[in-house]
Design an enzyme around this catalytic site. Structure first.
Site, PDB file in Angstrom:
ATOM      1  N   HIS A 134       0.761  -1.091  -0.007  1.00 28.17           N
ATOM      2  CA  HIS A 134       0.070   0.002   0.098  1.00 28.17           C
ATOM      3  C   HIS A 134       0.875   1.138   0.053  1.00 28.17           C
ATOM      4  O   HIS A 134       0.638   2.287  -0.702  1.00 28.17           O
ATOM      5  CB  HIS A 134      -0.992   0.039   1.250  1.00 28.17           C
ATOM      6  N   GLU A 135       1.848   1.474   0.822  1.00 29.55           N
ATOM      7  CA  GLU A 135       2.743   2.502   0.986  1.00 29.55           C
ATOM      8  C   GLU A 135       3.436   2.894  -0.301  1.00 29.55           C
ATOM      9  O   GLU A 135       3.671   3.858  -0.688  1.00 29.55           O
ATOM     10  CB  GLU A 135       3.370   2.504   2.164  1.00 29.55           C
ATOM     11  N   HIS A 144      -5.632   7.065  -2.303  1.00 30.35           N
ATOM     12  CA  HIS A 144      -6.531   6.164  -1.469  1.00 30.35           C
ATOM     13  C   HIS A 144      -7.531   5.805  -2.692  1.00 30.35           C
ATOM     14  O   HIS A 144      -8.125   6.873  -3.308  1.00 30.35           O
ATOM     15  CB  HIS A 144      -7.026   6.692  -0.271  1.00 30.35           C
ATOM     16  N   CYS A 145      -8.268   4.731  -2.438  1.00 31.01           N
ATOM     17  CA  CYS A 145      -9.145   4.067  -3.420  1.00 31.01           C
ATOM     18  C   CYS A 145     -10.592   3.891  -2.779  1.00 31.01           C
ATOM     19  O   CYS A 145     -10.427   3.551  -1.436  1.00 31.01           O
ATOM     20  CB  CYS A 145      -8.524   2.764  -3.969  1.00 31.01           C
TER      21      CYS A 145
HETATM   22 ZN   LIG Z   1      -2.656   5.132   2.518  1.00 30.05          ZN
HETATM   23 ZN   LIG Z   2      -8.159   0.795  -6.259  1.00 35.51          ZN
END
Ligand SMILES: [Zn+2]
Ligand SMILES: [Zn+2]
Length: 182
Positions: A134-135, A144-145
């Site tokens: 993620h990072e 962000h999603c």
């Molecule tokens: Zn994040």
């Molecule tokens: Zn996404």
């Protein structure tokens, strides 16, 4: 034959189980088109420790981390055992500045479930890999999603983190692939 893949460093800050670093590295090569390399350990910057909160300030660690040279690694993920915070949150699993070189993640909150029970080590390290990927996504300029299953969904707690998968949604995957290759 040399690989054309871009190098991502995985750096322990202080004492970090080697297995955690290896699992993170394996996920970077398995899920993303990148070449991970485990780098020698660094000392945690003592001035990043907050005496009142008894946590490390992720922003301060990142600032000293970003002043170092990690050539030929394009991106670097620091891994530490102690707890991390940023001023607006009680704690963070990890922190990265959008599009920058360095991210930092903490293993501190990953080895106890929200209900107080203890997860298997496989789950602990899968969580660590999710936070690291993620990072890394942020370092490659992903935001962000909204998709709750997407790896780039924001995780404030372990429930959120466990609900996300190791996969990116189609939109994030396409964007990441583009950013890695440019
Ligand atoms: Zn994040
Ligand atoms: Zn996404």
């Amino acid at each position: 034959m040399t690989s054309n893949k871009k190098c991502v460093g995985v750096v322990p800050f202080g004492d970090v189980p080697v297995i955690a670093l290896k699992v993170i590295a394996a996920h970077i090569s398995g899920y993303l088109d990148l070449l991970p390399e485990i780098l020698p350990p660094l000392k945690l910057p003592e001035h990043a420790f907050d005496q009142k909160r008894l946590q490390y300030d992720a922003g301060i660690i990142l600032r000293s981390f970003e002043s170092m040279d990690f050539n030929p690694c394009e991106k670097v993920i620091g891994v530490l055992q102690p707890d991390l915070f940023v001023p607006i949150f009680e704690h963070v699993f990890g922190e990265a500045r959008q599009g920058e070189q360095c991210a930092v993640i903490s293993l501190f909150r990953l080895n106890k479930n929200p209900d107080g029970s203890f997860p298997t080590t496989a789950i602990v390290y899968e969580r660590a890999a999710k936070v690291a990927l993620h990072e890394l996504g942020h370092l490659y300029d992903l935001y962000h999603c909204e998709d709750e299953k997407c790896l780039m969904h924001f995780s404030g707690g372990l429930d959120d983190l466990d609900a996300t998968s190791l996969y990116l949604c189609r939109y994030c995957a396409t964007y990441l692939k583009y950013n890695i290759s440019h």
